[in-house]
Design an enzyme around this catalytic site. Structure first.
Site, PDB file in Angstrom:
ATOM      1  CB  SER A 192      15.442  -5.607   2.873  1.00  0.00           C
ATOM      2  OG  SER A 192      15.465  -4.323   3.338  1.00  0.00           O
ATOM      3  CB  ALA A 225       5.519  -3.792   1.442  1.00  0.00           C
ATOM      4  N   PRO A 226       8.508  -4.365   0.122  1.00  0.00           N
ATOM      5  CG  PRO A 226       9.979  -4.089  -1.682  1.00  0.00           C
ATOM      6  CD  PRO A 226       9.761  -3.672  -0.257  1.00  0.00           C
ATOM      7  N   GLY A 227       8.881  -7.135  -0.049  1.00  0.00           N
ATOM      8  CA  GLY A 227       8.894  -8.600   0.048  1.00  0.00           C
ATOM      9  C   GLY A 227      10.268  -9.272   0.060  1.00  0.00           C
ATOM     10  CG  ASP A 244       4.185  -3.287   4.685  1.00  0.00           C
ATOM     11  OD1 ASP A 244       3.646  -2.189   4.435  1.00  0.00           O
ATOM     12  OD2 ASP A 244       5.385  -3.410   4.971  1.00  0.00           O
ATOM     13  CG  ASP A 264      -0.825  -1.475  13.554  1.00  0.00           C
ATOM     14  OD1 ASP A 264       0.387  -1.747  13.358  1.00  0.00           O
ATOM     15  OD2 ASP A 264      -1.205  -0.709  14.462  1.00  0.00           O
ATOM     16  CE  LYS A 309      14.572  -1.033  10.592  1.00  0.00           C
ATOM     17  NZ  LYS A 309      15.161  -1.779   9.504  1.00  0.00           N
TER      18      LYS A 309
END
Ligand code: SAM
Length: 357
Positions: A192, A225-227, A244, A264, A309
């Site tokens: 990502s 996450a994961p970063g 996260d 959250d 999305k």
């Protein structure tokens, strides 16, 4: 500029309808009407104006302002049945007829699995073509001013069918096929990471990147996450609050620049204004748009980059709707600009947005 019969827009395979709807809207807003030919999963769209003389204006559409098109090429001629043993014999006169000198030559195809087989052909053919063009001094000349001269595009559908056209470097994507070639950085915790890096290239010039992404700035990464996104910010020396429930990459945490909060993302608010909000939470796009609009309206951040999305259907409309939601949230605040959206090469069923105050 050479004659223009139609536009070819490159897009992600599967997004031809969205690309077609968008170019038809943008052209209509400029007073240019026409029709689109868009084959599902072909990775490109053809926009044919009813009045070719009017179409000239289309060459100035900045591709970075289109959401679904990666590149827009103004086509002068479409040649089919190139002779297999002497393609140059058919191509050179067509290029000459365009009557222009070019800064660069691009042999391109659609970004699809089917078209991949053509890449080898393009690579092999580029040398002889370039040589022939230079010999005739009609194109790809070192004397042409690269900032002024258009780029010459040959968009191959097969090794015997090609759209021949040009793009203005002032409005076109600088990348071959409109695809930035980014290398996955070793040490980044997820693929990502390339989305955020591409977003920085897509939305900002080099000078803007230097000004907007500085060491010591503060950022919040929602859905961190994961970063991978946090990694891009930390690489630039920023202090990041990573929000996260999931675990963050241990090496990234060891940088000392990241605070991880398991809360959250829809409820979290920073104690004071941060320079950057980035958000990659997988949620309904309208909900993310409302969240981003709120952060900017409440002065929680100065800049925001976020992913939406997209739903299975009405994806173009969904993007428009998210723009409306953000704009409505900001109405009355100091800034009510529309966010910019782009379906990046590294985006899949999603688009990336950017907005700043
Ligand atoms: C696509 S992943 C993010 C990948 C990340 N940008 C990267 O580069 O590594 C989406 C993340 O959103 C997180 N998430 C989902 N809902 C959330 C919420 N309400 N608040 C915070 N994080 C959330 C998930 O736990 C998941 O880690």
């Amino acid at each position: 500029m050479p004659p223009l019969t139609h536009l070819i827009l490159y897009c992600r395979a599967g997004f031809e309808n969205e690309c077609a709807a968008e170019i038809a809207d943008v052209a209509a807003a400029m007073g240019v009407f026409g029709f689109c030919k868009a084959k599902p999963d072909s990775g490109y769209v053809q926009f044919v104006p009813h009045e070719p003389q009017q179409a000239r204006a289309l060459s100035g559409i900045p591709v970075d302002r289109l959401v679904f098109a990666r590149q827009a090429v103004c086509v002068s001629e479409f040649l089919t049945q190139l002779p297999v043993h002497d393609r140059l014999q058919a191509l050179l006169p067509a290029i000459e007829r365009m009557g222009q000198r070019y800064a660069d030559l691009r042999l391109e195809t659609a970004d699809t699995n089917d078209a991949k087989a053509l890449n080898t052909f393009c690579r092999k053919f580029a040398g002889p073509l370039r040589h022939a063009l230079e010999k005739k001094s009609i194109a790809v000349s070192n004397h042409a001013d690269p900032a002024e001269a258009p780029n010459l595009h040959l968009f191959f559908l097969s090794s015997s069918a090609v759209h021949i056209g040009w793009s203005d470097p002032a409005s076109a994507s600088p990348w071959v096929m409109g695809i930035p070639r980014l290398k996955f950085p070793s040490g980044a915790p997820s693929r990502s990471t390339l989305k955020l890096e591409e977003a920085f290239f897509c939305f900002f010039s080099e000078a803007q990147r230097t000004a907007k992404l500085r060491a010591g700035m503060s950022a919040v990464d929602l859905g961190a996450a994961p970063g991978g996104w946090t990694w891009q910010l930390v690489k630039r020396g920023m202090h990041v609050t990573a929000v996260d429930n999931g675990p963050m990459d241990a090496t990234l945490m060891a940088s000392g620049l990241v605070e991880h909060l398991r809360v959250d993302g829809f409820r979290y608010r920073p104690a004071k204004t941060v320079d950057w909000l980035v958000c990659d939470i997988v949620e309904q796009p309208a909900r993310i748009a409302a969240l981003v609009g709120r952060w900017l309206a409440q002065n929680d951040c100065r800049n925001a980059i976020f992913n939406l999305k997209l739903p299975m259907k009405k994806r173009y409309e969904a993007v428009q709707q998210c723009g409306d939601i953000i704009q409505a949230t900001l109405t009355g605040s100091a800034m009510a600009e529309r966010p910019r959206f782009k379906q990046l090469y590294h985006d899949r069923e999603e688009v990336t947005g950017y907005l700043s105050v």
